[in-house]
Enzyme design. Structure first.
Site, PDB file in Angstrom:
ATOM      1  N   GLY A   1      -2.456   3.593  -3.954  1.00  0.00           N
ATOM      2  CA  GLY A   1      -3.057   4.500  -4.936  1.00  0.00           C
ATOM      3  C   GLY A   1      -4.491   4.883  -4.638  1.00  0.00           C
ATOM      4  O   GLY A   1      -5.033   4.634  -3.564  1.00  0.00           O
TER       5      GLY A   1
ATOM      6  N   GLY B   1      -4.268  -2.104  -0.822  1.00  0.00           N
ATOM      7  CA  GLY B   1      -3.442  -1.784  -1.981  1.00  0.00           C
ATOM      8  C   GLY B   1      -3.152  -0.293  -2.082  1.00  0.00           C
ATOM      9  O   GLY B   1      -3.758   0.509  -1.390  1.00  0.00           O
TER      10      GLY B   1
ATOM     11  N   GLY C   1      -4.854   6.942   2.853  1.00  0.00           N
ATOM     12  CA  GLY C   1      -4.885   8.371   2.563  1.00  0.00           C
ATOM     13  C   GLY C   1      -6.188   8.789   1.913  1.00  0.00           C
ATOM     14  O   GLY C   1      -6.423   9.977   1.694  1.00  0.00           O
ATOM     15  N   PHE C   2      -7.017   7.783   1.562  1.00  0.00           N
ATOM     16  CA  PHE C   2      -8.345   8.052   1.011  1.00  0.00           C
ATOM     17  C   PHE C   2      -9.377   7.510   2.003  1.00  0.00           C
ATOM     18  O   PHE C   2      -9.041   6.686   2.871  1.00  0.00           O
ATOM     19  CB  PHE C   2      -8.531   7.353  -0.344  1.00  0.00           C
ATOM     20  CG  PHE C   2      -7.691   7.937  -1.448  1.00  0.00           C
ATOM     21  CD1 PHE C   2      -8.220   8.873  -2.330  1.00  0.00           C
ATOM     22  CD2 PHE C   2      -6.354   7.569  -1.594  1.00  0.00           C
ATOM     23  CE1 PHE C   2      -7.437   9.426  -3.344  1.00  0.00           C
ATOM     24  CE2 PHE C   2      -5.562   8.112  -2.597  1.00  0.00           C
ATOM     25  CZ  PHE C   2      -6.105   9.041  -3.482  1.00  0.00           C
TER      26      PHE C   2
ATOM     27  N   HIS D   1      -6.854  -2.133   9.595  1.00  0.00           N
ATOM     28  CA  HIS D   1      -6.161  -3.386   9.292  1.00  0.00           C
ATOM     29  C   HIS D   1      -6.276  -4.413  10.419  1.00  0.00           C
ATOM     30  O   HIS D   1      -5.482  -4.391  11.355  1.00  0.00           O
ATOM     31  CB  HIS D   1      -4.686  -3.096   8.980  1.00  0.00           C
ATOM     32  CG  HIS D   1      -4.517  -2.460   7.647  1.00  0.00           C
ATOM     33  ND1 HIS D   1      -4.160  -3.167   6.515  1.00  0.00           N
ATOM     34  CD2 HIS D   1      -4.718  -1.198   7.250  1.00  0.00           C
ATOM     35  CE1 HIS D   1      -4.139  -2.353   5.485  1.00  0.00           C
ATOM     36  NE2 HIS D   1      -4.464  -1.151   5.904  1.00  0.00           N
TER      37      HIS D   1
ATOM     38  N   SER E   1       0.822  -1.217   0.000  1.00  0.00           N
ATOM     39  CA  SER E   1       0.000   0.000   0.000  1.00  0.00           C
ATOM     40  C   SER E   1       0.854   1.265   0.000  1.00  0.00           C
ATOM     41  O   SER E   1       0.353   2.349  -0.250  1.00  0.00           O
ATOM     42  CB  SER E   1      -0.923   0.034   1.216  1.00  0.00           C
ATOM     43  OG  SER E   1      -1.748  -1.094   1.244  1.00  0.00           O
TER      44      SER E   1
ATOM     45  N   CYS F   1      -9.339  -2.114   3.701  1.00  0.00           N
ATOM     46  CA  CYS F   1      -8.665  -0.889   3.242  1.00  0.00           C
ATOM     47  C   CYS F   1      -8.985  -0.554   1.784  1.00  0.00           C
ATOM     48  O   CYS F   1     -10.095  -0.136   1.515  1.00  0.00           O
ATOM     49  CB  CYS F   1      -7.172  -0.954   3.538  1.00  0.00           C
ATOM     50  SG  CYS F   1      -6.536   0.706   3.892  1.00  0.00           S
ATOM     51  N   LEU F   2      -8.075  -0.769   0.820  1.00  0.00           N
ATOM     52  CA  LEU F   2      -8.445  -0.481  -0.569  1.00  0.00           C
ATOM     53  C   LEU F   2      -9.650  -1.344  -0.960  1.00  0.00           C
ATOM     54  O   LEU F   2     -10.554  -0.887  -1.671  1.00  0.00           O
ATOM     55  CB  LEU F   2      -7.274  -0.733  -1.531  1.00  0.00           C
ATOM     56  CG  LEU F   2      -7.519  -0.209  -2.936  1.00  0.00           C
ATOM     57  CD1 LEU F   2      -7.185   1.274  -3.055  1.00  0.00           C
ATOM     58  CD2 LEU F   2      -6.726  -0.972  -3.986  1.00  0.00           C
TER      59      LEU F   2
ATOM     60  N   GLU G   1      -5.411  -7.399  10.408  1.00  0.00           N
ATOM     61  CA  GLU G   1      -4.207  -8.241  10.487  1.00  0.00           C
ATOM     62  C   GLU G   1      -3.092  -7.492  11.228  1.00  0.00           C
ATOM     63  O   GLU G   1      -2.078  -8.093  11.577  1.00  0.00           O
ATOM     64  CB  GLU G   1      -3.745  -8.659   9.073  1.00  0.00           C
ATOM     65  CG  GLU G   1      -2.883  -7.656   8.326  1.00  0.00           C
ATOM     66  CD  GLU G   1      -3.618  -6.405   7.875  1.00  0.00           C
ATOM     67  OE1 GLU G   1      -4.848  -6.349   8.038  1.00  0.00           O
ATOM     68  OE2 GLU G   1      -2.969  -5.478   7.361  1.00  0.00           O
TER      69      GLU G   1
ATOM     70  N   GLN H   1     -12.692   0.346   0.246  1.00  0.00           N
ATOM     71  CA  GLN H   1     -13.016   1.525  -0.579  1.00  0.00           C
ATOM     72  C   GLN H   1     -13.639   1.089  -1.902  1.00  0.00           C
ATOM     73  O   GLN H   1     -14.605   1.690  -2.380  1.00  0.00           O
ATOM     74  CB  GLN H   1     -11.738   2.341  -0.825  1.00  0.00           C
ATOM     75  CG  GLN H   1     -11.149   2.907   0.463  1.00  0.00           C
ATOM     76  CD  GLN H   1      -9.705   3.368   0.321  1.00  0.00           C
ATOM     77  OE1 GLN H   1      -9.032   3.060  -0.655  1.00  0.00           O
ATOM     78  NE2 GLN H   1      -9.210   4.105   1.308  1.00  0.00           N
TER      79      GLN H   1
ATOM     80  N   ASN I   1      -3.448   2.447   7.600  1.00  0.00           N
ATOM     81  CA  ASN I   1      -2.555   2.976   6.576  1.00  0.00           C
ATOM     82  C   ASN I   1      -3.382   3.366   5.375  1.00  0.00           C
ATOM     83  O   ASN I   1      -3.556   2.589   4.458  1.00  0.00           O
ATOM     84  CB  ASN I   1      -1.521   1.915   6.188  1.00  0.00           C
ATOM     85  CG  ASN I   1      -0.863   2.255   4.877  1.00  0.00           C
ATOM     86  OD1 ASN I   1      -0.763   3.434   4.513  1.00  0.00           O
ATOM     87  ND2 ASN I   1      -0.419   1.253   4.151  1.00  0.00           N
TER      88      ASN I   1
END
Ligand SMILES: NC(=O)CC[C@H](N)C(=O)O
Length: 373
Positions: free
Chosen positions: A241, A239, A310-311, A350, A47, A266-267, A352, A270, A308
């Protein structure tokens, strides 16, 4: 001999320090992580592709590096910023120093600067593009380089870092203290397909620990290909981006929702929100660290979580298509979603950990329960 290095931010702020790791130049989004330990897991988390990680804890490198602590086969962060680098690791598991590890993988670092000033600056002005260089260029030239670099918004980094071919993963979590090697899962209760958007190895171990045999597939795998495998559940990984830029992922996940239980992290969370017709947005400086308080609104319990990102998912954009199950107690942002009718749920944080507190591991069990029906 230590070499002088400069960190230049896109807004013109510069910091001087000493180079460690690879000597040279690197460009990335400068972000900060508040974890006190686990720098190797952080550096190798895919990520962090395209990001320079600043650690707020003042001393790094004291436990060296070991292949066992990698979340993926190499560091994915493109740079590291620390207050003080321990030159001599002290750890029976270390096979090399952090400096040697980053040199070997060609990742540039800078140490000896005031990371408190840097972090306060990023909190006030936002995460931004930056350059670490030990090549003697002027501060103005480095600032210009940072300013002209493409930011995270609109970048599909997940497709590039994803596995090229499917593979099966059936190893439970290793017990690092027993010295005994783990045995593959013999009688899997569930067959799970995991979309690899840049996944961390520990997520796979925890899925195996709750009885899943996992087939990891490329990010571009179609819903039909996945359903043809007749899985008990589908896992959407973390992941790098911008989630909204991952080609076709929202449509693929939309085609899976309702047909098979889905768990996203996370990703993956989203992308699940985007698949439901929701929207994601770029946060000012994101959440990265091991001390983010999250409230599970279904149980009222508070978990201290590893994060972790940023979006984030825009709550208002969901328009009742999903239930917000978790919120961040620092800023009220969405941390978890569920679509009970579709047997789907996801978390922004997260479970994990790796590194971080283990409060949220129960979520892997929640996924197993969902698949058990
Ligand atoms: N850890 C992740 O999956 C990060 C997701 C996304 N790249 C973000 O920064 O928000």
């Amino acid at each position: 001999m230590t070499k002088r290095a400069v960190l230049a931010l896109a807004d013109g702020t510069t910091f001087e320090g000493r180079a460690f790791g690879a000597v040279g130049e690197t460009v990335g989004e400068v972000v900060f992580n508040t974890s006190m330990f686990g720098y190797q897991e952080i550096l190798t988390d895919p990520s962090y592709v395209g990001q320079i990680v600043t650690m707020t804890y003042p001393e790094m490198g004291n436990v060296g590096a070991t292949p066992e602590d990698e979340e993926a086969g190499k560091p994915h962060a493109v740079g590291m910023v620390v207050r003080a680098l321990a030159s001599q690791p002290s750890n029976w598991r270390a096979t090399e120093s952090l400096d040697a590890y980053l040199k070997r993988h060609n990742v540039a670092g800078i140490e000896g600067l005031d990371t408190r000033r840097l972090v306060r600056h990023l909190r006030t002005h936002g995460a931004q593009m930056g350059v670490i260089s030990s090549e003697g260029l002027s501060a103005a030239a480095l600032t210009e380089r940072a300013r002209s670099a493409h930011g995270m918004e609109g970048l599909d980094l997940a497709t590039g870092v994803s596995t090229k071919t499917p593979y099966v993963f059936d190893m439970p979590s290793p017990d690092v203290f027993s010295g005994q090697s783990a045995q593959p899962l013999t009688n899997p209760r569930f067959e799970v397909v995991a979309y690899d958007y840049g996944l961390k190895k520990s997520m796979l171990h925890f899925l195996v620990d709750v009885g899943c045999r996992v087939t990891v597939v490329p990010a571009t795998t179609t819903a039909d290909e996945v359903l043809a495998r007749k899985p008990h559940g589908v896992f959407l990984a973390n992941g790098p981006g911008d989630p909204a830029a991952v080609k076709g992922a929202d449509r693929t996940v939309a085609a899976l929702l309702g047909k098979v239980p889905v768990f996203g992290i996370c990703l993956g969370h989203q992308i699940m929100a985007l698949a439901l017709g929701g929207r994601t947005y770029k946060m000012k400086f994101g959440h990265r660290g091991g001390n983010q308080p999250v409230k599970d609104l279904t149980t009222g319990k508070v978990e201290i979580t590893a994060q972790n990102h940023g979006f984030a998912v825009d709550d208002a954009s969901l328009k009742g298509k999903a239930v917000v199950t978790h919120i961040n107690l620092n800023d009220g942002t969405v941390e978890g979603l569920a679509v009970p009718d579709a047997r789907a749920f996801s978390v922004q944080y997260h479970p994990e950990a790796s590194p971080g507190p283990h409060d949220a591991r129960y979520l892997f069990g929640r996924f197993a329960k969902l698949m058990a029906g």
